[in-house]
Design an enzyme around this catalytic site. Structure first.
Site, PDB file in Angstrom:
ATOM      1  N   GLU A 298       0.857  -1.184   0.000  1.00 41.49           N
ATOM      2  CA  GLU A 298       0.000   0.000   0.000  1.00 41.49           C
ATOM      3  C   GLU A 298       0.899   1.242   0.000  1.00 41.49           C
ATOM      4  O   GLU A 298       2.017   1.209   0.488  1.00 41.49           O
ATOM      5  CB  GLU A 298      -0.890  -0.011   1.242  1.00 41.49           C
ATOM      6  CG  GLU A 298      -1.907   1.137   1.286  1.00 41.49           C
ATOM      7  CD  GLU A 298      -2.754   1.125   2.551  1.00 41.49           C
ATOM      8  OE1 GLU A 298      -3.873   1.648   2.508  1.00 41.49           O
ATOM      9  OE2 GLU A 298      -2.285   0.584   3.579  1.00 41.49           O
TER      10      GLU A 298
ATOM     11  N   LYS B  88      -9.725   0.924  -2.760  1.00 41.49           N
ATOM     12  CA  LYS B  88      -9.916   0.391  -1.403  1.00 41.49           C
ATOM     13  C   LYS B  88     -11.320   0.696  -0.893  1.00 41.49           C
ATOM     14  O   LYS B  88     -11.752   1.849  -0.871  1.00 41.49           O
ATOM     15  CB  LYS B  88      -8.870   1.003  -0.479  1.00 41.49           C
ATOM     16  CG  LYS B  88      -8.887   0.495   0.951  1.00 41.49           C
ATOM     17  CD  LYS B  88      -7.777   1.200   1.743  1.00 41.49           C
ATOM     18  CE  LYS B  88      -7.746   0.764   3.190  1.00 41.49           C
ATOM     19  NZ  LYS B  88      -6.682   1.497   3.945  1.00 41.49           N
TER      20      LYS B  88
ATOM     21  N   CYS C 265      -4.992  -3.497   2.700  1.00 45.12           N
ATOM     22  CA  CYS C 265      -4.758  -3.232   4.120  1.00 45.12           C
ATOM     23  C   CYS C 265      -6.004  -3.439   4.993  1.00 45.12           C
ATOM     24  O   CYS C 265      -6.356  -4.568   5.286  1.00 45.12           O
ATOM     25  CB  CYS C 265      -4.184  -1.833   4.289  1.00 45.12           C
ATOM     26  SG  CYS C 265      -3.285  -1.593   5.855  1.00 45.12           S
TER      27      CYS C 265
END
Length: 275
Positions: free
Chosen positions: A40, A112, A153
């Protein structure tokens, strides 16, 4: 297929970050990797929103992504940039993951979905949604004999996404990350192993690691986990490096046959009031 997780310590300068990435990708390619995942915030790990605004570039014609496409073509390898910030019309950013094919063209993008908004006792409120806009679409893409599922993440704390990816055909799931040290020590391995076990999929997690110019410290410990939940490769530190492992679609078939959780799952009503 041989896959690689690239561990980095990204800073505030996109050009410097790509310069650090180049030899790591070259090492992965030299050692036989057909797919490489970066962490990330690979391209820029911002100190604050203003610093982010000063360096983020529009997605179309993005100069740093063009460079990554050239590297993928040079090494004839799938290169998956774990994420970078992309400015949006509402003034926020997408935390976007981009997959390049061996010919250097973009194969898939993922924004995301899950954002960290929390009020933590003793600390100021943290609102990731003030800077980023969450994505709305789960994404998969073919990578040779595998179907790759995308996540980033904080997504790893939401099993429903991984279930959707596996039911959508994914048997290799990418988790680029920038975990803090305390949460990494407590949750990193157990969450990633759980996502592999419950989906019967390989999980590859490429991490940021070390002390960054923005003042953050990240956990590192990039890992590759097999469909039975076994850690088959790990960088047991927080320094930059390249982690490789061989993966086999047959292992996915075997794991899902031994525990057919995906096939046995049922829809059900939520709990309600009982008289």
């Amino acid at each position: 297929m041989k896959i690689a997780a690239i561990q980095m310590c990204s800073g505030l300068d996109p050009d410097a970050n790509l310069a650090a990435l180049e030899p790591l990708l070259a090492e992965a390619a030299t050692r036989g990797a057909r797919y490489a995942l970066t962490p990330e915030v690979t391209v820029i790990f911002p100190e604050n929103r203003e610093q982010l605004k000063s360096v983020a570039a529009p997605f179309e014609g993005h100069p740093h992504l063009a460079k990554v496409g050239d590297l993928a073509r040079q090494h004839a390898m799938f290169v998956h940039i774990g994420s970078l910030p992309i400015p949006l019309e509402d003034g926020r950013f997408a935390n976007r993951s981009v997959l390049f094919g061996p010919d250097g063209t973009q194969q898939a993008v993922y924004d995301k979905i899950h954002l960290f908004d929390a009020d933590i006792a003793g600390l100021n409120a943290y609102r990731e949604s003030a800077t980023y806009k969450g994505g709305e679409q789960a994404v998969t893409a073919p990578v040779e004999d595998f179907t790759l599922g995308f996540s980033i993440c904080y997504d790893m704390r939401f099993p429903r996404l991984y279930n959707a990816l596996a039911n959508g055909g994914a048997n290799l799931i990418a988790v680029p990350a920038a975990f803090t040290v305390p949460t990494g020590q407590a949750h990193w391995h157990v969450l990633l192993r759980a996502r592999a076990i419950e989906t019967g999929s390989y999980v590859i997690a490429a991490a940021q690691g070390g002390h960054h110019p923005n003042g953050r410290a990240t956990y590192g410990h990039s890992v590759i986990i097999d469909p039975w939940g076994k850690v088959i490769a790990e960088l047991d530190h927080d320094r930059p490096g390249v982690l490789l492992a061989d993966i086999d679609p047959a292992a996915v078939t075997e794991a899902r046959g031994r525990v057919p959780a995906l096939a046995n799952a049922r829809e059900f009503a939520p709990p309600g009031l009982h008289s």
